[in-house]
Structures are given as C-alpha cells and as structure tokens.
Design a protein around this motif. Structure first.
Motif: not given
Length: 356
Positions: A269-277
């Motif tokens: 919810a607050i941070g990175s997505s799949y394979n994201g940063n």
C-alpha cells in the motif's frame, strides 16, 4: 512592471490562437465578484488522450511572465489547440473559481505553480497541472480529470493544505520528491497514484480497481516496469530510475494529513510494487489506514521488490495496517523481497502482526 487586469463578464474566442496573450510584464488578474469570464482558443472538440510527444506550448490564456489570479468570480478556459492556462514563469492562485479544459495540459507552468485558495477544476488530454519546476499546494480545492498525470512536476510536489481530488489519471501525482504535510488527497489512477520517478516508470500509493497483474501494480513506491496501481483516498510516493540522476534524491515524507491506501495484487500500500523498488519512507504524523496487496506488506516492499529504510515515529496519530494474503509482514519486506532497516516508535525490526 505589473499589469492589472480586471475581468468583468469578459468573453473572448480566437479560433486560430490564444484568446489572451500577455507578452511582457507580470500580470495580476482579478475576477470581479459574481462574474463569469470565458476564454476559448480553437474549435470545440472532445478532450481525449493526446499521445503526441510534442512539447505542449501555448494556450487559451498565455502569460509570458509571472501571473497572479484572485477575486471571487469565475474563469472558464477552453484550450482546443493546445493548453488551457499557460504561464512561462510562475503562476499564483489565491482565490477564484477556475475551470480549465484542454486537449493537452489544462495548466502548464514553466516555473513553479502555487495555490493558496479558490477552486480549480481541470480536464485535460495530457496533464491536469504540468510544471517544469515545482508545485506547492497550500490551500484551495483541486479537482482533476486527466488522461495522463493529475499533477506533474519535474522537481518537487509539496502539499501543505487543501483538498486534492484526482478523479481520473494515468499517474496521480508525479515529482522527484513528494512531501505531504497536511491536507486531504484522493486519487484514482490507472498507473501510479504517486510517482517520484520523473516522466518514466512509476510509484503508487494505494489504488482502485487494478487487474492484479505482476507487471507493475504498486501502492506507494516505484515500479521498474512502469506499474499501474489503483488508488484509494490518499498519497503515494518516491523513486527514480536507475538511469536517472538528479540533485533531488527520491524520498517519501508524510508529516500529516489523512491517508487511506490499498495496495493492488503483489504491491505494498505504501512502498514498492512487484519487482519494483522505492527509496526511504519516513512517517512522522497523520492518520494512516492501509491494506497491502496479496503477497505484499502494507508499508515496505511488494513481492520480489526492494525498499529503503522505513522510519515511523510515535507522533503518528493513527496507524491501522492489514497485510495482504500470504504476506510475511505488515511493515517491512513482502514475499521474496528485501527492505532496509525498519524502526517503529524507536524499536528496530519488521512487524509481522496484522492487523497492526
């Protein structure tokens, strides 16, 4: 020199160019009480996605220097050639009821956009507000229906007060740094809710809808694949592509306000997505209610993603977090993911408890 322009039920249409053009000097526009003023460039057409890579220049109202808008009247702007309201330097809005629609940007500012009061209702084929420098929102009400970014700034976006309601966007709020000190923010986006990644890639914070595909669903962070979070009522955040370098380092800072966020599948919810940063997250105030997506933490990294340090202080007024199905933590790393140092109220360590 300052040019003072009082609009009292003015109506101007130019089918081939700007309806208003100020070449030299700062312009102070006063909207007389109870009046309705209209400026139209071009011929009426539907405002739909403009995929052109051409720089959107010009507009129905063009100011080549700084512009100030105040008063208690109404200003209707329709840019059927390019932009609606275009300021080559900075734009200051103190009051007034302003409605701008355009085939490109509803508001284009080459320097910094400031709003302290009044209402702004924007419909655009590209960005609702596009700033070559920064956007500072310290009051007023903004409603944005954009085919691309709701609010885009090449450098920073700072929200100190006011209400922002982005009812449609590709990316809700985009800037290299995003800081929210107070206010209410509601975002619906087909990509990122908050994106601190410049004009490419994306961060998001929460979401509405979403297809749950791994190719970039994120909540509040940055997606290497150009994610597409769906956003609930709130905020979202920072990042920057590996190829980009900037004097403004990506970061998300929440000092106040009311935030409700829901991560889509595989996304925090607050941070990175799949394979994201995403970069570091600091939360020192405000009331936050958030739910992570499947396999994802609430605050931190999505599945197979990374996140910087997370610091949450005891000055936050409310924190209600529910991690996604099969997620290991509420605060920290998601499934098969990594995270920096997590510190909550002075205590180090990831938080697995849910609800928390």
């Amino acid at each position: 020199d300052i040019v003072r322009l009082i609009l009292d039920n003015a109506s101007v249409t130019n089918s081939t160019g700007p309806a208003f053009y100020a070449e030299n000097g700062q312009v102070s526009v006063y909207l007389a009480d109870g009046t309705e003023n209209t400026f139209i460039s071009g011929t009426k057409t539907a405002t739909s996605k403009d995929a052109s890579d051409d720089d959107a220049t010009g507009g129905a109202m063009v100011f080549k220097d700084d512009a100030v808008i105040s008063g208690n009247g109404t200003l209707n702007i329709s840019g059927y050639i390019n932009n609606g309201l275009h300021a080559s330097d900075s734009l200051y809005i103190y009051s007034g009821n302003i409605l701008s629609s355009a085939v490109k940007h509803a508001v284009k500012v080459n320097d910094t956009f400031y709003i302290e009061g009044g209402s702004l209702d924007l419909t655009s084929g590209q960005d609702g507000i596009h700033c070559e420098d920064s956007a500072v929102i310290s009051g007023g009400t903004l409603t944005v229906n954009a085919c691309d970014d709701g609010i885009h700034a090449e450098n920073s976006v700072v929200v100190n007060a006011g209400t922002i309601d982005i009812v449609r966007s590709n990316e809700g709020i985009e800037g290299r740094q995003i800081t929210v000190n107070n206010g209410e923010i509601f975002i619906v986006s087909s990509d990122d809710g908050f994106n601190a990644n410049g004009s490419s890639g994306g961060n998001g914070f929460g979401g509405f809808g979403g297809n749950g595909q791994k190719e970039g669903k994120n909540g509040f962070g940055r997606d290497k694949k150009g994610g597409s979070p769906d956003t609930d009522n709130s905020l979202q955040t920072p990042g920057s592509t590996d190829e980009e370098s900037t004097s403004l380092m990506p970061c998300l800072t929440i000092n106040g306000g009311t935030i409700t966020a829901t991560g889509s599948r595989y996304a925090a919810a607050i941070g990175s997505s799949y394979n994201g940063n995403c970069g570091p997250i600091t939360i020192s105030g405000g009331a936050i209610t958030a739910t992570g997506g499947e396999w994802a933490t609430v605050i931190g990294s999505g599945e197979n993603g990374t996140c910087g340090d997370i610091t949450i202080t005891n000055t936050v007024s409310a924190l209600q977090l529910t991690k996604g199905d099969r997620a290991p933590n509420s605060i920290g790393s998601g499934d098969d993911a990594t995270c920096g140092t997590v510190t909550v109220c002075g205590v180090a360590g990831e938080i697995a408890e849910s609800p928390y």
